[in-house]
Design an enzyme around this catalytic site. Sequence first.
Site, mmCIF file in Angstrom:
data_model
loop_
_atom_site.group_PDB
_atom_site.id
_atom_site.type_symbol
_atom_site.label_atom_id
_atom_site.label_comp_id
_atom_site.label_asym_id
_atom_site.label_seq_id
_atom_site.Cartn_x
_atom_site.Cartn_y
_atom_site.Cartn_z
ATOM 1 N N GLU A 36 45.885 14.482 61.011
ATOM 2 C CA GLU A 36 47.128 15.241 61.087
ATOM 3 C C GLU A 36 47.103 16.264 62.222
ATOM 4 O O GLU A 36 48.096 16.441 62.934
ATOM 5 C CB GLU A 36 47.399 15.953 59.749
ATOM 6 C CG GLU A 36 47.823 15.026 58.624
ATOM 7 C CD GLU A 36 49.139 14.317 58.908
ATOM 8 O OE1 GLU A 36 49.994 14.869 59.640
ATOM 9 O OE2 GLU A 36 49.309 13.192 58.412
ATOM 10 N N TYR A 119 53.748 21.929 56.771
ATOM 11 C CA TYR A 119 53.745 20.464 56.870
ATOM 12 C C TYR A 119 52.344 19.893 56.672
ATOM 13 O O TYR A 119 52.151 18.945 55.898
ATOM 14 C CB TYR A 119 54.306 19.974 58.212
ATOM 15 C CG TYR A 119 53.964 18.526 58.410
ATOM 16 C CD1 TYR A 119 54.638 17.545 57.683
ATOM 17 C CD2 TYR A 119 52.882 18.139 59.204
ATOM 18 C CE1 TYR A 119 54.265 16.216 57.770
ATOM 19 C CE2 TYR A 119 52.502 16.819 59.295
ATOM 20 C CZ TYR A 119 53.204 15.855 58.583
ATOM 21 O OH TYR A 119 52.826 14.543 58.651
ATOM 22 N N ASP A 137 58.111 16.798 58.660
ATOM 23 C CA ASP A 137 57.784 16.765 60.079
ATOM 24 C C ASP A 137 59.019 16.254 60.820
ATOM 25 O O ASP A 137 60.087 16.088 60.230
ATOM 26 C CB ASP A 137 56.537 15.908 60.349
ATOM 27 C CG ASP A 137 56.864 14.432 60.520
ATOM 28 O OD1 ASP A 137 57.820 13.950 59.884
ATOM 29 O OD2 ASP A 137 56.160 13.757 61.291
#
Length: 287
Positions: A36, A119, A137
């Site tokens: 991520e 997020y 996102d």
Amino acid sequence: MKSSIITTLLLEWYKKNKRDLPWRKTHDPYNILVSEVMLQQTQVSRVLIKYREFLSTFPTINDLAKASPAQVITTWKGLGYNRRALFLKKTAQAIVGEHNGTFPKDIKDLCALPGIGDYTARAVLSFAFKQPVPMMDTNHRRFYQRVFVGTETKKDKELLGIAEEVLPKKDAYDFNQALMDFGSLICTTKSPSCDSCPLQKHCKAYPAILTLPKKTSTTKKKVPFKETDRFVRGRIIDHLRHQKMLTQPEAIKMFKQFKKERIIKIINFLQKDQLIDIIDGRIHLPD
């Protein structure tokens, strides 16, 4: 909202079109976090190579926590935005030092870690722990905005409210992953592929989305990348990855096209961001 029809159609589309990505083959929270952070502002094609290399160098969160900043920054080569590497290391140190090496499973505790925003925390909860939490996102935001709202812009807080209602609790993991691919392949920012979209007749932005006027830029003419501070920062860090040391005069000489004062200012900001150390006039990656 016809949300059940939409979620069913989206999940069916995902089964046929999902991308084969290595971070979808694990629920290890450390691996998920690495992917991520890397995917922030970096294309998937570039991340695929670096993801495997990074985890080969730092296979566990303990390995990353113990590594020197210089080792982490060096391994991060090719991904850009090097501050992400330092935040990732600081996160690892916090999890090892404050949570005994175990990732928190609460969004508040995750957000309290260095460099982890709302997020990323939700991504860890969804993709590592399979908790039924929505996320927001760019791809998710565009999906909820267009399909359930239309062309009127809503804030993330409102869109998250919609997402809470829409998210299929039993298939939350696949649904959140599906929106990644759907936003990259179909519901793109520019020129969305509405003709091949399985949600076309349920989308509140269609067909208006096809005829909306293109946004005109009111900003100044775009500066070529090689004339930006980011280019200089990257070149200095890259030099240090290979040469280990650099003096300020040498750095100034590297960029003859720029004023001396500008290079000195950039070096000072690199030090402030903890991406370099300066000892006795010598610049090097932090130990």
